[in-house]
Design an enzyme around this catalytic site. Structure first.
Site, PDB file in Angstrom:
ATOM      1  N   LYS A  14       0.861  -1.187   0.000  1.00 53.39           N
ATOM      2  CA  LYS A  14       0.000   0.000   0.000  1.00 53.39           C
ATOM      3  C   LYS A  14       0.896   1.234   0.000  1.00 53.39           C
ATOM      4  CE  LYS A  14      -1.225   1.612   3.896  1.00 53.39           C
ATOM      5  NZ  LYS A  14      -0.574   2.961   3.850  1.00 53.39           N
ATOM      6  N   SER A 103       7.776  -0.688   7.256  1.00 57.34           N
ATOM      7  CA  SER A 103       8.372   0.033   6.132  1.00 57.34           C
ATOM      8  C   SER A 103       7.449   1.062   5.484  1.00 57.34           C
ATOM      9  CB  SER A 103       8.824  -0.964   5.062  1.00 57.34           C
ATOM     10  OG  SER A 103       7.733  -1.746   4.603  1.00 57.34           O
ATOM     11  N   GLY A 104       6.273   1.326   6.061  1.00 54.45           N
ATOM     12  CA  GLY A 104       5.414   2.372   5.536  1.00 54.45           C
ATOM     13  C   GLY A 104       4.621   2.001   4.312  1.00 54.45           C
ATOM     14  N   GLY A 106       2.336  -0.735   4.464  1.00 55.34           N
ATOM     15  CA  GLY A 106       1.184  -1.498   4.909  1.00 55.34           C
ATOM     16  C   GLY A 106       1.297  -2.997   4.831  1.00 55.34           C
ATOM     17  N   GLY A 108       1.938  -5.491   7.008  1.00 54.88           N
ATOM     18  CA  GLY A 108       1.186  -6.236   8.015  1.00 54.88           C
ATOM     19  C   GLY A 108      -0.309  -6.089   7.835  1.00 54.88           C
ATOM     20  N   SER A 109      -0.761  -4.879   7.507  1.00 58.30           N
ATOM     21  CA  SER A 109      -2.188  -4.657   7.283  1.00 58.30           C
ATOM     22  C   SER A 109      -2.667  -5.380   6.037  1.00 58.30           C
ATOM     23  CB  SER A 109      -2.465  -3.147   7.156  1.00 58.30           C
ATOM     24  OG  SER A 109      -2.183  -2.474   8.362  1.00 58.30           O
ATOM     25  N   ASP A 142      -5.136   0.939   8.818  1.00 54.53           N
ATOM     26  CA  ASP A 142      -4.913   0.647   7.397  1.00 54.53           C
ATOM     27  C   ASP A 142      -5.710  -0.548   6.890  1.00 54.53           C
ATOM     28  OD1 ASP A 142      -3.252   2.726   6.758  1.00 54.53           O
ATOM     29  OD2 ASP A 142      -1.394   1.614   7.068  1.00 54.53           O
TER      30      ASP A 142
END
Length: 292
Positions: A14, A103-104, A106, A108-109, A142
């Site tokens: 993402k 890492s920005g 997403g 995990g989401s 997220d």
């Protein structure tokens, strides 16, 4: 009744093309205005598979699997338990972790969203999209947009979504080069370093006609988390500089809370050439080219 066949789903990166932090609620949550897109290349995605089992289990592999395997719990298992809601439902989940951690983008989401969708079908639970989004929001801001999985304006703490295709129209063809310098950057630390600064919402105004037009609209906005992220992780600076130096790069910016940065390109060949060049010059960086 649980399903009987193995199923698989991509969990794409993402990317926040811009992100304005507009307000901090009394409970500590931050309200945002953001334009979110998703990677279309499997190299910029995790992969989650599900197969029958008598209990709930998770296997993890992939280039960044070791960092998750050491955790006693993660979002994929939490999503599965939330969906099962104390029913004795079993499944064996297999996660291939291709995306760097914290890492920005997403990761995990996206993994948890894939788990909710896969298991909802596998266990034949029949939850609709709204029900899954409500469950997802309990796991993280997220999750709803990752469940949506298409370009969207994201507002509130992540629960207000306006898909571009049904509101302003689809984005033009464009490609991103994603680069992470190998630095994990927890989101909570970046928001803490923001020190209460906020910006106007400045919602997305129209459908751009080209990748160059998209870059113009993005340059009129920003990522409010970029400055605190760069303060916490100086390794971001050379990544941004290297992206900006690539031929055909229309814009280079941090995604989300970082440390992954993106370069925007109008053509696949330019993005792929830039990714190869960056990978050769910086073998310690994670680099992926993808359409959006």
């Amino acid at each position: 009744m649980a399903g009987s066949n193995r199923a698989e789903r991509l969990a794409p990166a993402k990317i926040n093309l811009f992100l304005h932090v507009t307000h901090k609620r009394p409970n500590g949550y931050h309200e945002l205005e953001s334009l979110v897109v998703f990677a279309r290349d499997p190299a910029a995605s995790d992969t989650l598979a599900v197969a029958p089992d008598t209990q709930l289990a998770l296997d993890i592999d992939g280039p960044f699997g070791d960092g998750l395997a050491a955790e006693p719990d993660n979002l994929v298992l939490r999503a599965a338990r939330l969906l099962a809601a104390d029913r004795p439902l079993g499944a064996r989940l297999s996660l291939r972790k291709n995306l760097p951690l914290a890492s920005g983008i997403g990761g995990g989401s996206a993994d948890a969203a894939a788990a909710l969708r896969l298991l909802n079908q596998f266990w034949q639970l029949g939850h609709d999209d709204d029900a899954l989004a409500r469950l997802g929001l309990a796991l993280g801001a997220d999750l709803p947009v990752c469940l949506l999985g298409q370009p969207a304006q994201m507002r509130g703490i992540g629960e207000i979504l306006l898909p571009l295709a049904s509101s302003l129209g689809p984005l033009p063809p464009a490609w991103l080069v994603l680069v992470n310098p190998g630095v994990a950057l927890p989101t909570r630390d970046v928001f803490a370093a923001l020190n209460g600064a906020t910006s106007p919402a400045d919602p997305w105004p129209r459908c751009p006609g080209s990748a160059a037009d998209l870059a113009i609209l993005l340059r009129q906005r920003r990522n409010d988390l970029e400055a605190p992220a760069r303060f916490l992780a100086p390794a971001i600076d050379p990544v941004l500089a290297a992206l900006k130096a690539q031929s055909g790069c229309l814009l280079a910016r941090l995604s989300g809370s970082g440390a992954t940065c993106f370069g925007l390109f109008a053509e696949a060949r330019l993005a792929e050439h830039a990714a190869r060049a960056l990978g050769r010059a910086h073998p310690g960086w994670w680099v992926a080219a993808t359409a959006i």
